[in-house]
Design a protein around this motif. Sequence first.
Motif, PDB file in Angstrom:
ATOM      1  N   VAL A  17       0.841  -1.208   0.000  1.00  0.00           N
ATOM      2  CA  VAL A  17       0.000   0.000   0.000  1.00  0.00           C
ATOM      3  C   VAL A  17       0.871   1.251   0.000  1.00  0.00           C
ATOM      4  CG1 VAL A  17      -1.627   1.331   1.373  1.00  0.00           C
ATOM      5  CG2 VAL A  17      -1.979  -1.099   1.071  1.00  0.00           C
ATOM      6  N   THR A  20       2.513   1.925  -3.327  1.00  0.00           N
ATOM      7  CA  THR A  20       1.547   2.453  -4.294  1.00  0.00           C
ATOM      8  C   THR A  20       1.238   3.913  -3.990  1.00  0.00           C
ATOM      9  OG1 THR A  20       0.599   0.251  -4.307  1.00  0.00           O
ATOM     10  CG2 THR A  20      -0.645   1.963  -5.412  1.00  0.00           C
ATOM     11  N   ALA A  21       1.078   4.221  -2.701  1.00  0.00           N
ATOM     12  CA  ALA A  21       0.712   5.583  -2.339  1.00  0.00           C
ATOM     13  C   ALA A  21       1.870   6.545  -2.584  1.00  0.00           C
ATOM     14  CB  ALA A  21       0.299   5.632  -0.871  1.00  0.00           C
ATOM     15  N   ALA A  23       4.430   6.263  -4.746  1.00  0.00           N
ATOM     16  CA  ALA A  23       4.636   6.428  -6.188  1.00  0.00           C
ATOM     17  C   ALA A  23       5.955   7.123  -6.500  1.00  0.00           C
ATOM     18  CB  ALA A  23       3.486   7.210  -6.819  1.00  0.00           C
ATOM     19  N   GLN A  96       7.932   3.720 -14.590  1.00  0.00           N
ATOM     20  CA  GLN A  96       7.515   4.043 -13.226  1.00  0.00           C
ATOM     21  C   GLN A  96       6.425   3.078 -12.762  1.00  0.00           C
ATOM     22  OE1 GLN A  96       6.170   8.028 -13.020  1.00  0.00           O
ATOM     23  NE2 GLN A  96       7.395   8.487 -11.219  1.00  0.00           N
ATOM     24  N   ARG A  97       5.418   2.880 -13.636  1.00  0.00           N
ATOM     25  CA  ARG A  97       4.343   1.965 -13.305  1.00  0.00           C
ATOM     26  C   ARG A  97       4.876   0.559 -13.069  1.00  0.00           C
ATOM     27  NH1 ARG A  97      -1.343   3.097 -13.386  1.00  0.00           N
ATOM     28  NH2 ARG A  97      -0.931   5.169 -12.660  1.00  0.00           N
ATOM     29  N   GLN A 100       6.670   0.228  -9.746  1.00  0.00           N
ATOM     30  CA  GLN A 100       5.740   0.257  -8.625  1.00  0.00           C
ATOM     31  C   GLN A 100       4.969  -1.054  -8.508  1.00  0.00           C
ATOM     32  OE1 GLN A 100       3.248   3.630  -9.166  1.00  0.00           O
ATOM     33  NE2 GLN A 100       1.649   2.599  -8.007  1.00  0.00           N
ATOM     34  N   LEU A 101       4.522  -1.586  -9.649  1.00  0.00           N
ATOM     35  CA  LEU A 101       3.788  -2.855  -9.617  1.00  0.00           C
ATOM     36  C   LEU A 101       4.705  -3.985  -9.188  1.00  0.00           C
ATOM     37  CD1 LEU A 101       1.616  -2.467 -12.795  1.00  0.00           C
ATOM     38  CD2 LEU A 101       0.821  -2.658 -10.457  1.00  0.00           C
ATOM     39  N   VAL A 236      -2.506   6.284   2.636  1.00  0.00           N
ATOM     40  CA  VAL A 236      -3.555   6.509   1.640  1.00  0.00           C
ATOM     41  C   VAL A 236      -4.171   7.890   1.827  1.00  0.00           C
ATOM     42  CG1 VAL A 236      -5.810   5.739   0.861  1.00  0.00           C
ATOM     43  CG2 VAL A 236      -4.057   4.067   1.355  1.00  0.00           C
ATOM     44  N   ARG A 239      -1.870  10.637   0.724  1.00  0.00           N
ATOM     45  CA  ARG A 239      -1.800  10.734  -0.739  1.00  0.00           C
ATOM     46  C   ARG A 239      -3.020  11.485  -1.296  1.00  0.00           C
ATOM     47  NH1 ARG A 239       2.106  10.594  -4.267  1.00  0.00           N
ATOM     48  NH2 ARG A 239       0.969  11.675  -5.871  1.00  0.00           N
ATOM     49  N   LEU A 240      -4.195  11.097  -0.797  1.00  0.00           N
ATOM     50  CA  LEU A 240      -5.416  11.743  -1.289  1.00  0.00           C
ATOM     51  C   LEU A 240      -5.392  13.227  -0.963  1.00  0.00           C
ATOM     52  CD1 LEU A 240      -8.180   9.127  -0.414  1.00  0.00           C
ATOM     53  CD2 LEU A 240      -6.961   9.477  -2.535  1.00  0.00           C
ATOM     54  N   ASP A 243      -2.920  15.092  -3.204  1.00  0.00           N
ATOM     55  CA  ASP A 243      -3.447  15.263  -4.554  1.00  0.00           C
ATOM     56  C   ASP A 243      -4.490  16.363  -4.594  1.00  0.00           C
ATOM     57  OD1 ASP A 243      -1.829  13.277  -5.312  1.00  0.00           O
ATOM     58  OD2 ASP A 243      -3.336  12.198  -6.485  1.00  0.00           O
ATOM     59  N   ARG A 244      -5.324  16.377  -3.553  1.00  0.00           N
ATOM     60  CA  ARG A 244      -6.369  17.398  -3.511  1.00  0.00           C
ATOM     61  C   ARG A 244      -5.731  18.779  -3.389  1.00  0.00           C
ATOM     62  NH1 ARG A 244     -11.805  15.410  -2.354  1.00  0.00           N
ATOM     63  NH2 ARG A 244     -11.017  14.540  -4.278  1.00  0.00           N
TER      64      ARG A 244
END
Lengths: 247, 291
Positions: A17, A20-21, A23, A96-97, A100-101, A236, A239-240, A243-244
């Motif tokens: 997690v 992913t967050a 990145a 990058q993707r 991360q994956l 998480v 991150r949100l 972004d906001r």
Amino acid sequence: MRLNPLTSLAMAGTTAVITTAAASWPLSLAVVSAALALAVRGGTARRLLPAAAAVLVPLCLSLLIVHGLFFPEGRTVLAQWGPARITGEGLAFALQRAAQLAAAVLALLVFSFSVHVPDLVAALSARGVQGRFAFVLASTLALLPAVTSRVHRIRQAQESRGLVIRPGLLHRAAAFRLQAVPLVLSLIEEAGTRAAALEARGFSNPGPRSSYRAVPDSRHQCTLRAVLLVAAAASVVARLWLDRAGT
Amino acid sequence: MSSPSLTLPSPGPAAARKRRLLEVLGALAIAGTYVYLVLNQPTDITGGPGSASALIALSGFLVGAVLLIVAVLPTLPASTVVLIPVALVLNIVLGQFVGSTLVPFYLDAIGTVLIAVLAGPAAGAATGALSSIVWSFFNPTVLPFAAGAALIGCLAGLAARHGMFRRFYLAPVAGFVTGIIGGVVSAPVAAFVFGGTSGVATGAIVSAFRSMGDTLLAAITKQALISDPMDKAIVFTVVAVLAYALPRRTRVQFPFIRRHRVLAGQAGDETQTQVPVTGTGSPAQPTGQGS
């Protein structure tokens, strides 16, 4: 010290997690190398690497095809032939993707290849949903090798009765049917027998379950699990929120 | 197979209400996540990996799938619960094989659809979600598709209940429609979490649409609309073949099949719903079947 399986699951999940967050590709690469080091140290690398490759190679190839060749939003064109344009942005996005994956996949695979399945089942089968979930997990893991060998036996039996797989879609479909029907029939028959046996042992009765297998657990690990879950949730939310604030 | 216990107290209506609430919450979480992702996609489709959308897609769909499992799993009778591992193994064995070949299909839902046909939409949904979760033990990339798999299982069960498996030519049609819905719902996961697809053949189709200037989500949705309906039509046909190949003795063990006359040629079985047919069975309890 032997870790409780739930603790290692929490560790792997939180790592996935957070990568992913976050990145960021340095963190992803760090997680990848840490996971590989853990696998080598735990002696599971030999089994883990083929499994990871089976998942990651097609995924990364697909990412490279999709974003490396066609990335309409890209500006820096490195090469171009026909409609295909290799752009710097596309390659960066794909890499990058992929990093991360790979980090998330490896973190989870290190867990599933190092965990002692009976321990995990014992830790999960407290009661109710968890008990049934533990049954499904353990039963699937036990059935998989048995079914693979049964597929082989059914093929041999049908071949001895004259099955020849000829080229062509219809022939292949017929051959598939000849092998799949006995397999599914026998599996469903057996499941019925197993259901009766389980029912006789009180499988669907409510109430707590006890286990012969004692799984090591301590207050520290319990606290650690709570901290990890909070950390995952916090990453998480952060991150949100970022972004906001950024948009 | 399983009879209600005579000595232990049966769960009261409060427990049933709690389960129903969990089911509704799970469905709402999945639907809400999808609507949010589709409404917000143009702003951050290429906003870099790990953008908010990936996390929202992951957490929303996973929470929904887990809520559905928690709601459905305890209500299933033991005869259905023991079938779930069988379905999972069929999904994995067949899906692993096709996923690595150069065909733009997945065929990873044969077990799920089979359970949905035999035991109803609730069992199908639980099997779909569980299949993704257990399969992620070997292949963590299928974990985010748990909600899509649950939806496929639920739709397959509904199709079976409304007689789509009674006529052989209706099964592929039902599969086609299920594939359209399932593909559209799964596309945001592929787009936001993976930034593409997990197979080379499907990736080639996506890049074809990308080369025409589509956004990533549009390209992946179109790819899903090409692959998924065909894929599910094949899966439903295979399951119809398998279900009709089951001997009558096995078929009538499943109350869902008897009650809703799922398969053709079962008209005479209504009289048998009151009478145990097999030596092992007592009249199976209907909880969770076809709800």
